[in-house]
Write a protein that holds these residues in place. Structure first.
Motif: not given
Length: 278
Positions: A152-172
């Motif tokens: 999961x780390x090799x796939x950068x799952x933590x960064x992808x989670x941040x992306x989901x905050x932005x895309x799905x909830x418009x988070x900053x």
């Protein structure tokens, strides 16, 4: 700032109560419940002693159910409020926006992260060396839990989670706080060339590997690499907390797949927006 260890009294004389850790920054959020559990305070025995949350390794189901009941009582929720997934060491993240969301019993979907804006759902992932990451949007009140093993780390799952905050909830990103919980540390996590290759030649992971005396082996700092991915995703350094606790070094506190040769239980790492569930 160090994570805070909390130990509750046992229900009977001589019994060890639940022991868990919390992030100091997440503790300040009044709308949030969270915990990184230890192996202390449950009903399981033997190599699963005592607060094990997984039946996949062989612990009887009635013990695991009792451990959920113990934990639920400690946090004033019901066992049914806990929501986990079948972790597959990938980068899939389950997004929950529906107030009446339910997972059919016995049919856990395959993901390695959960993100939601719904109250009353204690989203959690299980670990026994892999890196648990809790992320919170403190303004919009959105929570996410991530399971990051080396794949999961090799796939950068933590960064992808941040992306989901932005895309799905418009988070900053400036509104996000992340807590990286207990996991195997660079002192104990020896890996082979397969892991080095998985991180990619241009992935920036080089500084997180340290050569071993054994040929073709390295020590990997998996928690710090996940921190780097969060920084690359836009989180501020002061908004990322790390426990600094190695699950393999502390066998009296934590389950460790490496440290116990695969025969062990699983911790639960969870967070929940307070409030009733629909």
């Amino acid at each position: 700032m160090s994570f805070v260890q909390i130990s509750l009294p046992g229900t009977t004389s001589g019994e060890r109560g639940l022991t868990y850790y919390q992030s100091p920054q997440l503790q300040t959020l009044p709308f949030l419940t969270h915990a990184f559990t230890t192996r202390i305070g449950g009903a399981s025995g033997g190599c699963y002693s005592s607060l094990n949350f997984s039946v996949r390794e062989g612990d009887p189901e009635e013990h695991v159910k009792k451990n959920y009941q113990i934990t639920a009582a400690a946090f004033a929720v019901s066992p049914e409020q806990f929501l986990t997934v079948r972790q597959i060491h990938g980068d899939g993240i389950l997004v929950i926006k529906e107030p009446d969301f339910r997972i059919p019993e016995g049919k856990l979907p395959e993901y390695d992260g959960i993100i939601t804006n719904q109250t009353g759902i204690a989203v959690g992932i299980k670990t026994a060396d892999c890196v648990p990451v809790l992320i919170v949007d403190r303004i919009k009140r959105i929570v996410c839990v991530v399971h990051a093993g080396w794949r999961g780390t090799a796939l950068k799952i933590a960064a992808k989670a941040v992306m989901r905050f932005r895309e799905d909830f418009l988070s900053e990103t400036e509104d996000m706080i992340a807590a990286i919980g207990p996991s195997i540390g660079p002192c104990c996590y020896q890996v082979d060339e397969q892991v080095v290759r998985a991180m990619g030649p241009d992935g920036g992971a080089g500084p997180y590997f340290r050569a071993c005396k054994e040929d073709g082996r390295w020590m990997l700092d998996l928690p710090s690499l996940n921190r780097r991915h969060l920084l690359e995703a836009g989180l501020s350094p002061e908004n990322i907390e790390m426990s600094g606790l190695c699950t393999s070094c502390l066998p009296d506190l934590f389950y460790s797949h490496r440290g116990e040769s695969g025969k062990t239980g699983r911790q639960l790492n969870f967070l929940m927006l307070r409030g009733d569930r629909a």
